[in-house]
Design a protein around this motif. Structure first.
Motif, PDB file in Angstrom:
ATOM      1  N   GLU A  19       0.823  -1.209   0.000  1.00 55.76           N
ATOM      2  CA  GLU A  19       0.000   0.000   0.000  1.00 55.76           C
ATOM      3  C   GLU A  19       0.856   1.259   0.000  1.00 55.76           C
ATOM      4  O   GLU A  19       0.638   2.178  -0.781  1.00 55.76           O
ATOM      5  N   SER A  20       1.849   1.296   0.883  1.00 59.26           N
ATOM      6  CA  SER A  20       2.679   2.495   1.007  1.00 59.26           C
ATOM      7  C   SER A  20       3.511   2.727  -0.245  1.00 59.26           C
ATOM      8  O   SER A  20       3.699   3.866  -0.674  1.00 59.26           O
ATOM      9  N   SER A  21       4.014   1.655  -0.866  1.00 56.69           N
ATOM     10  CA  SER A  21       4.826   1.820  -2.064  1.00 56.69           C
ATOM     11  C   SER A  21       3.988   2.278  -3.247  1.00 56.69           C
ATOM     12  O   SER A  21       4.455   3.068  -4.076  1.00 56.69           O
ATOM     13  N   ILE A  22       2.739   1.830  -3.326  1.00 52.20           N
ATOM     14  CA  ILE A  22       1.850   2.250  -4.415  1.00 52.20           C
ATOM     15  C   ILE A  22       1.479   3.718  -4.268  1.00 52.20           C
ATOM     16  O   ILE A  22       1.474   4.469  -5.243  1.00 52.20           O
ATOM     17  N   VAL A  23       1.177   4.139  -3.052  1.00 47.87           N
ATOM     18  CA  VAL A  23       0.856   5.547  -2.801  1.00 47.87           C
ATOM     19  C   VAL A  23       2.046   6.431  -3.172  1.00 47.87           C
ATOM     20  O   VAL A  23       1.893   7.464  -3.833  1.00 47.87           O
ATOM     21  N   LYS A  24       3.224   6.016  -2.769  1.00 44.01           N
ATOM     22  CA  LYS A  24       4.440   6.784  -3.071  1.00 44.01           C
ATOM     23  C   LYS A  24       4.655   6.900  -4.577  1.00 44.01           C
ATOM     24  O   LYS A  24       4.950   7.981  -5.095  1.00 44.01           O
ATOM     25  N   LEU A  25       4.497   5.786  -5.290  1.00 42.65           N
ATOM     26  CA  LEU A  25       4.696   5.784  -6.736  1.00 42.65           C
ATOM     27  C   LEU A  25       3.661   6.655  -7.441  1.00 42.65           C
ATOM     28  O   LEU A  25       3.986   7.390  -8.380  1.00 42.65           O
ATOM     29  N   TYR A  26       2.420   6.599  -6.979  1.00 43.80           N
ATOM     30  CA  TYR A  26       1.339   7.416  -7.539  1.00 43.80           C
ATOM     31  C   TYR A  26       1.691   8.906  -7.451  1.00 43.80           C
ATOM     32  O   TYR A  26       1.478   9.668  -8.406  1.00 43.80           O
ATOM     33  N   LYS A  27       2.257   9.294  -6.323  1.00 44.74           N
ATOM     34  CA  LYS A  27       2.638  10.698  -6.127  1.00 44.74           C
ATOM     35  C   LYS A  27       3.862  11.066  -6.963  1.00 44.74           C
ATOM     36  O   LYS A  27       3.933  12.154  -7.540  1.00 44.74           O
ATOM     37  N   GLU A  28       4.827  10.163  -7.032  1.00 41.90           N
ATOM     38  CA  GLU A  28       6.046  10.436  -7.789  1.00 41.90           C
ATOM     39  C   GLU A  28       5.780  10.617  -9.281  1.00 41.90           C
ATOM     40  O   GLU A  28       6.428  11.430  -9.945  1.00 41.90           O
ATOM     41  N   ILE A  29       4.818   9.859  -9.803  1.00 44.53           N
ATOM     42  CA  ILE A  29       4.486   9.978 -11.229  1.00 44.53           C
ATOM     43  C   ILE A  29       3.547  11.155 -11.476  1.00 44.53           C
ATOM     44  O   ILE A  29       3.303  11.543 -12.616  1.00 44.53           O
TER      45      ILE A  29
END
Length: 261
Positions: A46-56
């Motif tokens: 969950e945390s890695s997906i949220v982070k990636l969503y923001k980074e992109i």
């Protein structure tokens, strides 16, 4: 007198054991269960997906729910080309840009465009989905892109449906990515919605070739909708993530290395 001494001795002995056993009772060390490990993996996912969503910088371009489901499927399957994914959000009307082609390696969106759905899936919105021949409806779920060819709709991309009973008939149904004149802003301006296909995710003519060349040969394509039937049937989304914690790490935890309180 002897009885009194014996009683005192027993009491002291009981106290001795109580003192030295109490810390273990207060801080028991337990080896995590498989369920505990799965929970850790899910939290990390969950945390890695949220982070990636923001980074992109996908906010306002692609719903988080669609991206989250796409990434969970991506983590649960293996693809030849892991760098590129495509997400189509059929919860949006056909008048909006609802296809996103994403470069995960470089963390950027490559294409963001309109895309048509099947004519029997709905008018402005796609609300009905099918895996059946002759349905002229779109199919939800996870696909792997395959080879290209020149067909009746010009340059086209074959799709392999990866979910049995949900989209595995895509190839026999000739559900492919292709360009179409009815997928254009001018059609939206004149009719209030895009034209529709026989189930194919059809693209604007000028974008079809560059998009197809970007996503061909083994990338993941995911078609999302707010559809309870699909969510209940998809085995891909129900699978446990396998790439977040290595199997050797799980084995070490269960063997007692890195014991958790």
């Amino acid at each position: 007198m002897k009885k009194t001494i014996a009683i005192i001795g027993l009491t002291s002995l009981a106290g001795f054991y109580a003192i030295f056993s109490k810390p273990n009772q207060l801080k028991p060390q337990t080896i995590p269960t498989a369920q505990h490990v799965d929970s850790l993996k899910e939290d990390e996912s969950e945390s890695s997906i949220v982070k990636l969503y923001k980074e992109i910088a996908l906010e306002g371009k692609l719903k988080f729910e669609a991206f989250e489901m796409a990434m969970k499927g991506y983590q649960n399957m293996s693809f030849k080309n892991k760098d590129i994914i495509t997400v189509i959000d059929f919860s949006l009307p056909s008048t909006e840009k609802r296809m996103a082609v994403i470069d995960l390696k470089n963390k950027k969106m490559l294409f963001h465009t309109i895309v048509s759905h099947g004519r029997n899936s709905g008018e402005k919105y796609a609300t009905s989905f099918s895996n059946s021949h002759g349905s002229h409806q779109s199919s939800l779920g996870f696909y792997k892109t395959s080879n290209t060819y020149q067909g009746g709709n010009g340059y086209s991309l074959v799709l392999d449906g990866l979910e049995k009973g949900i989209n595995d008939q895509a190839k026999p149904r000739a559900v492919v990515v292709h360009g179409a004149d009815y997928c254009s802003q001018s059609i939206i301006n004149s009719t209030g919605r895009l034209g529709r296909s026989y189930g194919c995710p059809a693209l604007p003519r000028d974008l079809a070739k560059p998009i197809i060349n970007t996503i061909k040969d083994g990338t993941m394509l995911f078609i999302y909708a707010e559809n309870k039937t699909y969510l209940a049937q998809s085995k891909v989304l129900k699978a446990k993530p396998t790439t977040l914690i290595a199997q050797k790490d799980i084995a070490e935890i269960q063997a007692g290395q890195g014991v958790m309180n």
